[in-house]
Design a protein around this motif. Structure first.
Motif, mmCIF file in Angstrom:
data_model
loop_
_atom_site.group_PDB
_atom_site.id
_atom_site.type_symbol
_atom_site.label_atom_id
_atom_site.label_comp_id
_atom_site.label_asym_id
_atom_site.label_seq_id
_atom_site.Cartn_x
_atom_site.Cartn_y
_atom_site.Cartn_z
ATOM 1 N N ASN A 1 -1.939 5.908 -13.629
ATOM 2 C CA ASN A 1 -2.285 4.534 -13.998
ATOM 3 C C ASN A 1 -3.159 3.937 -12.894
ATOM 4 O O ASN A 1 -2.685 3.710 -11.781
ATOM 5 N N ILE B 1 -4.214 1.044 -12.252
ATOM 6 C CA ILE B 1 -3.830 -0.270 -11.742
ATOM 7 C C ILE B 1 -2.977 -0.140 -10.485
ATOM 8 O O ILE B 1 -3.022 -0.987 -9.591
ATOM 9 N N ARG B 2 -2.200 0.929 -10.391
ATOM 10 C CA ARG B 2 -1.343 1.141 -9.226
ATOM 11 C C ARG B 2 -2.142 1.507 -7.978
ATOM 12 O O ARG B 2 -1.609 1.496 -6.869
ATOM 13 N N HIS B 3 -3.399 1.870 -8.154
ATOM 14 C CA HIS B 3 -4.181 2.386 -7.036
ATOM 15 C C HIS B 3 -5.401 1.536 -6.681
ATOM 16 O O HIS B 3 -6.017 1.758 -5.635
ATOM 17 N N ILE B 4 -5.759 0.588 -7.537
ATOM 18 C CA ILE B 4 -6.983 -0.173 -7.312
ATOM 19 C C ILE B 4 -6.874 -1.067 -6.078
ATOM 20 O O ILE B 4 -5.899 -1.788 -5.901
ATOM 21 N N THR C 1 -12.363 -0.769 -4.505
ATOM 22 C CA THR C 1 -12.568 -0.296 -5.877
ATOM 23 C C THR C 1 -13.392 -1.259 -6.715
ATOM 24 O O THR C 1 -13.940 -0.863 -7.749
#
Length: 216
Positions: A48, A50-53, A58
């Motif tokens: 997912n 969103i967990r990394h942005i 980004t």
């Protein structure tokens, strides 16, 4: 803005997200394979995005590069948390080197895969075909750039981590101690290089690799 320009923007954004998110997940996944549960327990092995942005790496930096008509997009995701002490205890310095190089390995592997598929997408047919071709082309460029950049032996880039752990594995204690003194100034050195002609020299391997992996 034409439809083709809009497609290129969307393809570039998606290619960048796949590149930087996958880069971070691979660090966490390899660390997990060596017994470090940190990333998994914090939900950072998820695909997912969103967990990394990262709002800056980004979103903001790629947007500024695009607005400035930079030759390539560039960015990063939130670093995946890793307990390197656990990795060292369970796998030794070799494991620490593997964790450090995991993201770079992912980027180069993805670039080669995209370059292999690129001829199959040419000539593009329709909007979907154009999108696939642009996505693959951007994936090649972005991943090669990320791979080369992260290999630089400048803290806190992956190349510096791999070099430090390799030196420790070889018993080069003096080198490790001297190298660690550079770490507090790593970001200053990095930004100084990025805004000088030295960056052209250090990014030169990007062109060499692109000529090697892109057919014809």
């Amino acid at each position: 803005m034409s439809e083709l320009e809009l497609l290129k923007i969307i393809a570039s954004i998606l290619a960048l997200i796949v590149s930087v998110v996958g880069h971070e997940i691979m660090h966490g996944w390899v660390a997990y394979r060596y017994g470090d549960m940190t990333a998994k327990l914090q939900g950072r092995l998820s695909i997912n995005p969103i967990r990394h942005i990262d709002p800056v790496g980004t979103i903001l930096v790629p947007a500024l590069l695009y607005a400035m008509h930079a030759p390539f997009l560039f960015g990063w995701a939130k670093p995946v948390p890793i307990d390197m002490n656990t990795v060292l205890r369970k796998g030794g310095y070799g494991a620490a080197v593997a964790v450090s190089l995991a993201g770079i390995t992912y980027n180069f592997a993805l670039a080669i895969l995209a370059a292999t598929l690129l001829p199959l997408a040419w000539p593009p047919h329709g909007m979907l075909g154009a999108f696939v071709y642009l996505f693959l082309a951007q994936s090649v460029m972005i991943n090669v750039v990320l791979g080369v950049f992260n290999l630089w032996p400048i803290p806190p880039l992956d190349g510096s981590q791999a070099l430090r752990f390799f030196a420790a594995k070889m018993g080069w204690r003096g080198f490790v101690e001297a190298y660690e003194k550079i770490y507090p100034y790593g970001m200053i050195i990095l930004f100084a290089i990025l805004f000088t002609p030295l960056a052209d020299i250090l990014f030169a391997p990007v062109g060499w690799i692109l000529k090697w992996i892109i057919p014809g």
